[in-house]
Scaffold this motif. Structure first.
Motif, PDB file in Angstrom:
ATOM      1  N   UNK C  21       0.837  -1.206   0.000  1.00 47.68           N
ATOM      2  CA  UNK C  21       0.000   0.000   0.000  1.00 47.68           C
ATOM      3  C   UNK C  21       0.870   1.253   0.000  1.00 47.68           C
ATOM      4  N   UNK C  22       1.949   1.184   0.772  1.00 46.43           N
ATOM      5  CA  UNK C  22       2.873   2.312   0.863  1.00 46.43           C
ATOM      6  C   UNK C  22       3.442   2.631  -0.512  1.00 46.43           C
ATOM      7  N   UNK C  23       3.850   1.569  -1.184  1.00 38.66           N
ATOM      8  CA  UNK C  23       4.471   1.716  -2.504  1.00 38.66           C
ATOM      9  C   UNK C  23       3.473   2.325  -3.498  1.00 38.66           C
ATOM     10  N   UNK C  24       2.274   1.746  -3.515  1.00 41.20           N
ATOM     11  CA  UNK C  24       1.268   2.217  -4.471  1.00 41.20           C
ATOM     12  C   UNK C  24       0.849   3.648  -4.134  1.00 41.20           C
ATOM     13  N   UNK C  25       0.680   3.928  -2.833  1.00 38.00           N
ATOM     14  CA  UNK C  25       0.283   5.270  -2.411  1.00 38.00           C
ATOM     15  C   UNK C  25       1.304   6.303  -2.831  1.00 38.00           C
ATOM     16  N   UNK C  26       2.574   6.026  -2.570  1.00 42.95           N
ATOM     17  CA  UNK C  26       3.627   6.973  -2.936  1.00 42.95           C
ATOM     18  C   UNK C  26       3.667   7.173  -4.443  1.00 42.95           C
ATOM     19  N   UNK C  27       3.486   6.078  -5.172  1.00 36.78           N
ATOM     20  CA  UNK C  27       3.473   6.155  -6.636  1.00 36.78           C
ATOM     21  C   UNK C  27       2.348   7.063  -7.121  1.00 36.78           C
ATOM     22  N   UNK C  28       1.160   6.863  -6.541  1.00 40.37           N
ATOM     23  CA  UNK C  28       0.001   7.672  -6.935  1.00 40.37           C
ATOM     24  C   UNK C  28       0.248   9.147  -6.647  1.00 40.37           C
ATOM     25  N   UNK C  29       0.815   9.414  -5.452  1.00 42.75           N
ATOM     26  CA  UNK C  29       1.058  10.804  -5.069  1.00 42.75           C
ATOM     27  C   UNK C  29       2.042  11.459  -6.038  1.00 42.75           C
ATOM     28  N   UNK C  43      -5.749  19.372 -13.521  1.00 44.58           N
ATOM     29  CA  UNK C  43      -5.410  18.981 -12.154  1.00 44.58           C
ATOM     30  C   UNK C  43      -6.642  18.571 -11.365  1.00 44.58           C
ATOM     31  N   UNK C  44      -7.705  19.333 -11.517  1.00 42.49           N
ATOM     32  CA  UNK C  44      -8.914  19.062 -10.751  1.00 42.49           C
ATOM     33  C   UNK C  44      -9.507  17.698 -11.137  1.00 42.49           C
ATOM     34  N   UNK C  45      -9.328  17.352 -12.420  1.00 47.90           N
ATOM     35  CA  UNK C  45      -9.895  16.087 -12.902  1.00 47.90           C
ATOM     36  C   UNK C  45      -9.091  14.869 -12.430  1.00 47.90           C
ATOM     37  N   UNK C  46      -7.769  14.924 -12.591  1.00 44.54           N
ATOM     38  CA  UNK C  46      -6.974  13.715 -12.347  1.00 44.54           C
ATOM     39  C   UNK C  46      -5.916  13.876 -11.261  1.00 44.54           C
ATOM     40  N   UNK C  47      -5.139  14.965 -11.358  1.00 44.44           N
ATOM     41  CA  UNK C  47      -4.007  15.121 -10.430  1.00 44.44           C
ATOM     42  C   UNK C  47      -4.442  15.144  -8.984  1.00 44.44           C
ATOM     43  N   UNK C  48      -5.426  16.016  -8.695  1.00 42.87           N
ATOM     44  CA  UNK C  48      -5.901  16.148  -7.315  1.00 42.87           C
ATOM     45  C   UNK C  48      -6.416  14.842  -6.741  1.00 42.87           C
ATOM     46  N   UNK C  49      -7.374  14.210  -7.433  1.00 38.09           N
ATOM     47  CA  UNK C  49      -7.869  12.938  -6.906  1.00 38.09           C
ATOM     48  C   UNK C  49      -6.777  11.892  -6.723  1.00 38.09           C
ATOM     49  N   UNK C  50      -5.806  11.873  -7.639  1.00 35.32           N
ATOM     50  CA  UNK C  50      -4.736  10.882  -7.522  1.00 35.32           C
ATOM     51  C   UNK C  50      -3.943  11.103  -6.236  1.00 35.32           C
ATOM     52  N   UNK C  51      -3.612  12.383  -5.972  1.00 34.19           N
ATOM     53  CA  UNK C  51      -2.844  12.675  -4.753  1.00 34.19           C
ATOM     54  C   UNK C  51      -3.665  12.316  -3.527  1.00 34.19           C
ATOM     55  N   UNK C  52      -4.953  12.684  -3.546  1.00 35.46           N
ATOM     56  CA  UNK C  52      -5.792  12.386  -2.381  1.00 35.46           C
ATOM     57  C   UNK C  52      -5.922  10.891  -2.157  1.00 35.46           C
ATOM     58  N   UNK C  53      -6.075  10.162  -3.248  1.00 37.58           N
ATOM     59  CA  UNK C  53      -6.179   8.715  -3.152  1.00 37.58           C
ATOM     60  C   UNK C  53      -4.896   8.132  -2.580  1.00 37.58           C
ATOM     61  N   UNK C  54      -3.774   8.678  -3.066  1.00 34.59           N
ATOM     62  CA  UNK C  54      -2.474   8.218  -2.562  1.00 34.59           C
ATOM     63  C   UNK C  54      -2.347   8.494  -1.080  1.00 34.59           C
ATOM     64  N   UNK C  55      -2.775   9.676  -0.653  1.00 33.52           N
ATOM     65  CA  UNK C  55      -2.697  10.019   0.770  1.00 33.52           C
ATOM     66  C   UNK C  55      -3.594   9.097   1.592  1.00 33.52           C
ATOM     67  N   UNK C  56      -4.763   8.767   1.040  1.00 34.61           N
ATOM     68  CA  UNK C  56      -5.663   7.861   1.749  1.00 34.61           C
ATOM     69  C   UNK C  56      -5.022   6.484   1.900  1.00 34.61           C
ATOM     70  N   UNK C  57      -4.367   6.017   0.832  1.00 36.16           N
ATOM     71  CA  UNK C  57      -3.688   4.726   0.901  1.00 36.16           C
ATOM     72  C   UNK C  57      -2.584   4.763   1.958  1.00 36.16           C
ATOM     73  N   UNK C  58      -1.869   5.877   1.973  1.00 36.23           N
ATOM     74  CA  UNK C  58      -0.782   6.044   2.931  1.00 36.23           C
ATOM     75  C   UNK C  58      -1.331   5.999   4.357  1.00 36.23           C
ATOM     76  N   UNK C  59      -2.476   6.667   4.516  1.00 36.34           N
ATOM     77  CA  UNK C  59      -3.120   6.685   5.821  1.00 36.34           C
ATOM     78  C   UNK C  59      -3.502   5.264   6.248  1.00 36.34           C
TER      79      UNK C  59
END
Lengths: 292, 137, 481
Positions: C21-29, C43-59
Motif C-alpha cells: 500500500x505504501x508503494x502504491x500510495x507513494x506512486x500515486x502521489x 489537475x482538478x480532474x486527475x491530479x488532485x484525486x490521484x494525490x488524495x487517493x495516494x494520501x488515503x492509501x498512505x493513511x
C-alpha cells in the motif's frame, strides 16, 4: 492380508521452493506404536500433517486406511484422532465446555472414559482454557483426540510440556490404547526415553527423508560402535559394510555401522589384524550418530 | 485406573531399563533365564500377563509378547489356554551343545578381551571359570 | 536515535500488505503531483484525486495498523528486559505520526495553488498540520485500544474525542476559549499533546500489555459440562450431548457462542468514530472558512465521511474475521468429517454473519444520522451501495487469503481498497466524479463474484500447512482471545 493403516509412496512436499520432505515411502500395519524422531526442523510435523491430509503432497501420494489422505471420506476421518503440536483450543471456553464442544462434533463419544481420564490426569474442567498452564492445555488437547476412540491416533509432540508424572500417566494411557491390538499410534517427539518405552517401531526423519524405519529393537541391535585397535596401522579404506560414521587415526578407529551382525566381528578381526570391541548404543547415541 | 493400581501393589519381579543399550525384550529374556536358572522362579510359577507387564513397567506390550514368545520357543515358558504363562517343568535348555555354546560366545569374547587388557594368562582365566562353575553346581 | 528510526521503519512496513500500500500510495502521489505541475487545467480532474487517493492509501498503510502493530511488538514480556525498549517504541510511533502528518500537509500545500480556490478553499499550513496530526494520533490510540483490553486508554481517547467534539459543537464554550486568546488549532495541539502524554504514561508504566482479544466472555448458552469430570457412573458408552453440530462448529471457528457480544463490544467504538469524524470534519470545514460561518450543507459531507468510516471499519474487521475463521478450520475438517468444499460453505456463511453483526452497530448509526441530519439532494442514495460493496469484497479477500500473501492477494486487496475509495469519490458530487457511480457498483458486484470464485477454488485444495492456525497474529482484530 491386513490393509496398512498408513502408507506413502515417494511422498515429497515443497513449500515455497523449500523442499521439506523428499521421497518418503512407508507402510504401517495396524497394531503398532510408532515413534517419529528427528531434529528440530527435520520435517516431523510436515510429515505427520501431510499423512493426515491437511496438505496435498507435491509429489507421490499418501493414504490412510487405503484412502487418499487429501480427500478422506467422513467415515475414515471418524477413525482418526489428532493432537496438534500447538493446541487449537477455544480459549474463551472452560475445559468442560471445550470437551462437550468436541463431543458434539463426533458421532460417538466415550463419555465415561473421558470423565475418568479427566479425574486421573487432573484436568481442570471448570476453569477457562486461557487460564490453564501449557501442560494442562496439552492434556486437554489430548483428551479431545481420545473421546471418539480412534483406531489411528496421531500425536505431534504430545508430552513436551508435561511433568514427569503426567508424562508417565500419558504414556500409560497410550499403552492402554495400544493393548487393543488393532489400534495404531503415531507420535513424534524428541524425548527419546518416552519413545524407548512405548514405541515398538521407529521412524527417524533426517533432512526430509526417512533415515530409518523399522523395529526399535532391530535398530538397537543393528547399529553398533566398533572400537578397532590394530596391531599395525589400519588401511585407509576399512571395507566394512554399512558405515554410518568413521573416525580413524593410525592404528585406532571408531566406526559406527548399521546392519551389524555379530558374525562380522571375527571377519574384521582377521582381515585387519586388530582387536574389535563391539559397543551397543542407546537410542540417544544412535540418534546422535545418525546425524553426524 | 483402580485395577491397575491394585495390580501394581504386588512387588516387582524384573528390572527393565528402557534407556539401556540392551533392547527391553532382551533384558526380560535374560532376567527370566537367570531367575529360572537360580531357582527364583520354580517350575509352574505364573508370570504376569502381557497387559499387566506393559502397564506395570510402562513399556510397549508387543515388546513383552516378543520376549514371551522367544522364551516359549526356547522351552523356558509354557503357554496355557486362557491362563497366564508359566515356567515349564522341563528346565534343561534344548538345542545341541554347539548351539548352546554359540549362545555364550559373545560373553566369552567380552571376557577374553577384558582378560587381555588386564594382561591375564589363559590358564589363570580357565582356572577361574572352572572354580566359578564348580561353585554354581 | 538509530534504534528509534529502525523501529519507526518497522512500524510502517510490518505487514506485507502495508509495504504494498505504501508503494502504491507513494506512486500515486508522485504521479498526481507531476500531473498537476504539467497540466494545471486537468489537475482538478486527475491530479488532485490521484494525490488524495495516494494520501488515503498512505493513511491506511501507516496510521491504521500503527496501533495494533505497536501493541503486538509491545506484548512480549521479554521486551521489559531490553533497556528503554518501550521508550524507543513510543518515540518511534510518535515519529511515524509526525512524519506522516508533515508529509500529508506538505503534499496538500503543494497541491492547493494548482486547484481552483472555490473547490478546495485555503487552509493555513499550521492548521492543516495540527488536524492531520490529531487525526492520526486519535486513529493510532483508538486502534491500539480497540485491539486490546485497556479500557482506561479507550476511555481517555473517547473523552478527548468528546472534548474536541463538544468544543466544536458548543458555541458557548468556543466563545469562552476564544476569549482566552487561543486559536482552535492551538487548542487542538494542546489536546493532542495531552492525549499523547496520558497514553505515554500508561504505556510506559503498564506492567504487561496483553495481545489482542475480541471479547472475554463466550456470551453463551453453551451447556456447561461441569459434571463431565464427576459422572463416571454412566454405563452407556455413547452419550449424546445437548449441543448441535452446527453450533459446535460455529464456536470452534469463531471462539464465541453467539455473535451478539461482538456487536455489543463494537457499538461504543462506532459511536466514538462517529464523534471523532464529526469533530475533525467540522474543524476542516471551519479551517476553510476563516470567517467562522459553517456552510449549511456540511452535514452531507459528514454523512459521506460516516459511510466511508463504515467501509473502513467493517471491511477491515470482516476481512480479519474471515481470515481467522479460515485458519481455525483445519481441525474441523478432521473432526466434523466435512469436505473442503462443505467447510468453505460453512466458513463463508459464518463470515457473512460476522459482516452482518460487525456492520450492524455502524449501520444503525448511519441510518440514525441519515434520519437526523439534513442531507442535500444528489446521488446520496447510492452511498449504502458504495459502502457495502467493498466490505463484501474485503470478506472474500480475507477468506481467499489461505496461501499467504501471494501477488494475486495483494492485487485483490489493493483493488478492494481502490474500489472503496473510488466509489466514494464518485458518489457525492456527480458533476465532478471521475466515473459514473454505477460503474463502481457494477465493478463491486463483479469483483465480489470473482473473488468468491477464486476463494472457492483455493479452498478446494486448501493446504493447512501453509494456512496455519496462528496464536499470535501480527496485528488487526482477532475474534478469539
Amino acid at each position: 492380508m491386513t490393509e496398512s493403516v498408513v502408507s506413502a509412496r515417494h511422498l515429497g512436499k515443497t513449500i515455497q521452493d523449500r523442499v521439506i520432505l523428499h521421497d518418503i515411502s512407508l507402510d504401517l500395519p495396524p497394531g503398532n506404536v510408532v515413534g517419529v524422531l528427528g531434529k528440530n526442523g527435520a520435517g516431523k510435523t510436515t510429515l505427520l500433517e501431510t499423512l493426515l491430509g491437511f496438505s496435498r503432497p507435491t509429489t507421490g501420494s499418501s493414504a490412510l486406511f487405503g484412502e487418499d489422505s487429501f480427500t478422506l471420506p467422513a467415515a475414515i476421518k471418524r477413525r482418526i484422532g489428532f493432537v496438534p503440536q500447538q493446541d487449537e483450543l477455544v480459549s474463551t471456553l472452560t475445559g468442560g465446555q471445550q470437551l462437550s464442544l468436541t463431543a458434539a462434533l463426533h458421532r460417538r463419544w466415550n463419555r465415561p472414559l473421558i470423565a475418568g481420564l479427566c479425574a486421573a490426569w487432573e484436568v481442570p474442567t471448570a476453569r477457562r482454557i486461557q487460564a490453564l498452564s501449557p501442560g494442562e492445555r496439552q492434556k486437554l488437547s489430548t483428551l479431545l483426540a481420545l473421546g471418539h476412540e480412534p483406531e489411528l491416533l496421531i500425536l505431534d509432540e504430545p508430552a513436551s510440556s508435561l511433568d514427569p508424572i503426567a508424562r508417565r500417566q500419558f504414556l500409560q494411557q497410550i499403552l492402554e490404547i495400544a493393548s487393543a491390538q488393532t489400534r495404531t499410534i503415531l507420535f513424534s517427539t524428541h524425548i527419546v526415553s518416552d519413545l524407548e518405552r512405548v514405541a515398538n517401531r521407529i521412524w527417524i526423519v533426517r533432512d526430509g527423508t526417512l533415515a530409518w524405519q523399522g523395529d526399535l529393537d532391530a535398530l538397537k541391535e543393528s547399529v553398533v560402535r566398533l572400537n578397532i585397535h590394530g596391531r599395525t596401522a589400519l588401511p585407509e579404506h576399512l571395507d566394512i559394510p554399512d558405515i554410518v560414521s568413521c573416525r580413524a587415526d593410525g592404528a585406532r578407529a571408531t566406526v559406527v555401522v548399521s546392519g551389524w551382525d555379530d558374525s562380522q566381528a571375527r571377519d574384521i578381526t582377521q582381515r585387519l589384524d586388530a582387536d574389535v570391541e563391539v559397543e551397543s548404543l542407546s537410542l540417544e547415541d544412535i540418534f546422535v550418530e545418525l546425524h553426524r | 485406573m483402580d485395577d491397575r493400581s491394585r495390580a501394581r501393589s504386588a512387588p516387582r519381579l524384573f528390572i527393565l531399563q528402557p534407556a539401556s543399550v540392551v533392547p527391553i525384550y532382551r533384558q526380560l529374556i535374560d532376567q527370566v533365564r537367570r531367575m529360572v536358572a537360580s531357582g527364583q522362579l520354580p517350575p509352574g510359577t505364573a508370570l504376569p500377563s502381557v497387559r499387566e507387564m506393559a502397564a506395570e513397567y510402562t513399556v510397549n506390550p508387543t515388546t513383552i509378547s516378543k520376549a514371551y514368545s522367544l522364551l516359549e520357543a526356547e522351552g523356558l515358558l509354557q503357554r496355557n489356554r486362557g491362563k497366564p504363562m508359566t515356567i515349564s517343568a522341563r528346565r534343561r535348555a534344548n538345542g545341541t551343545v554347539a548351539q548352546r555354546l554359540k549362545q555364550v560366545q559373545p560373553h566369552v569374547e567380552a571376557l577374553v578381551l577384558a582378560a587381555r587388557q588386564l594382561d591375564l594368562r589363559e590358564e589363570d582365566l580357565a582356572a577361574l571359570i572352572r572354580k566359578q562353575m564348580g561353585e554354581d553346581t | 536515535m538509530k534504534g528509534v528510526v529502525r523501529i519507526a521503519v518497522l512500524l510502517c512496513s510490518y505487514l506485507a500488505i502495508q509495504r504494498w500500500l505504501l508503494l502504491i500510495g507513494l506512486g500515486l502521489i508522485a504521479a498526481g503531483q507531476i500531473f498537476c505541475f504539467a497540466d494545471p487545467r486537468a489537475a482538478i480532474q486527475f491530479g488532485g484525486p490521484a494525490v488524495l487517493m495516494g494520501l488515503a492509501l498512505l493513511f491506511m498503510a501507516v496510521a491504521l495498523p500503527l496501533g495494533p502493530t505497536l501493541r503486538s511488538i509491545s506484548a512480549p514480556r521479554t521486551l521489559l528486559l531490553i533497556p528503554d525498549a518501550r521508550v524507543r517504541s513510543l518515540l518511534a510511533s510518535a515519529l511515524v505520526v509526525l512524519a506522516l502528518a508533515a508529509f500529508v500537509t506538505g503534499n496538500i500545500i503543494l497541491l492547493t495553488p494548482r486547484l481552483p480556490s472555490n473547490v478546495w478553499g485555503r487552509m493555513r499550513p499550521d492548521t492543516l498540520f495540527v488536524w492531520a496530526l490529531d487525526a492520526e494520533m486519535v486513529a493510532t490510540l483508538y486502534f491500539f485500544c480497540l485491539t486490546g483490553r485497556s479500557a482506561g486508554g479507550l476511555l481517555a481517547v473517547i473523552a478527548i474525542g468528546g472534548v474536541v467534539g463538544v468544543e466544536r459543537l458548543w458555541p458557548l464554550l468556543k466563545a469562552h476559549i476564544a476569549a482566552s486568546g487561543m486559536s482552535p488549532s492551538e487548542l487542538l495541539l494542546l489536546l493532542t499533546a495531552g492525549a499523547w502524554s496520558v497514553f505515554a504514561f500508561w504505556y510506559l508504566s503498564a506492567r504487561s500489555i496483553s495481545l489482542t482479544s475480541w471479547d472475554r466472555r463466550t456470551g453463551g448458552r453453551l451447556t456447561p459440562d461441569r459434571d463431565l469430570a464427576t459422572s463416571v457412573s454412566g454405563s452407556k458408552v455413547e452419550t449424546r450431548i445437548g449441543l448441535s453440530r452446527a453450533a459446535a462448529m460455529r464456536v470452534q471457528l469463531l471462539g464465541v457462542y453467539s455473535t451478539a457480544p461482538i456487536a455489543k463490544a463494537l457499538l461504543v467504538p462506532c459511536l466514538f468514530v462517529a464523534v471523532l469524524f464529526f469533530a475533525v470534519l467540522v474543524g476542516i470545514v471551519e479551517g476553510r472558512h476563516p470567517a467562522g460561518r459553517l456552510p449549511a450543507n456540511f452535514t452531507g459531507v459528514y454523512l459521506f465521511f460516516l459511510f466511508f468510516t463504515f467501509t473502513i471499519a467493517v471491511g477491515l474487521s470482516t476481512a480479519a474475521a474471515a481470515w481467522v475463521i479460515a485458519r481455525r478450520s483445519r481441525l474441523l475438517w478432521l473432526q466434523s468429517g466435512c469436505t473442503r468444499n462443505e467447510l468453505f460453505d460453512v466458513c463463508e456463511r459464518l463470515a457473512w454473519r460476522c459482516l452482518g453483526v460487525i456492520g450492524a452497530p455502524m449501520g444503525v448509526l448511519c441510518v440514525a444520522a441519515w434520519i437526523c441530519l439534513p442531507h442535500p439532494a444528489g446521488d446520496w442514495p447510492r452511498l449504502p451501495v458504495a459502502a457495502l460493496a467493498p466490505c463484501v469484497c474485503a470478506l472474500y479477500v480475507g477468506l481467499m487469503n489461505v496461501q499467504g500473501w501471494r501477488f494475486i492477494d495483494v492485487v485483490a486487496a489493493v483493488l478492494t481498497i481502490l474500489l472503496g475509495l473510488g466509489s466514494f469519490m464518485a458518489t457525492p458530487r456527480p458533476p465532478h466524479a471521475v466515473l459514473a457511480p454505477w460503474v463502481f457498483a457494477a465493478a463491486g458486484a463483479l469483483a465480489a463474484i470473482g473473488l468468491r470464485a477464486l476463494a472457492q477454488r483455493r479452498w478446494r485444495r486448501i493446504d493447512w500447512l501453509v494456512c496455519k492456525p496462528q496464536r499470535y497474529p501480527s496485528g488487526l482484530l482477532r475474534p478469539v482471545a
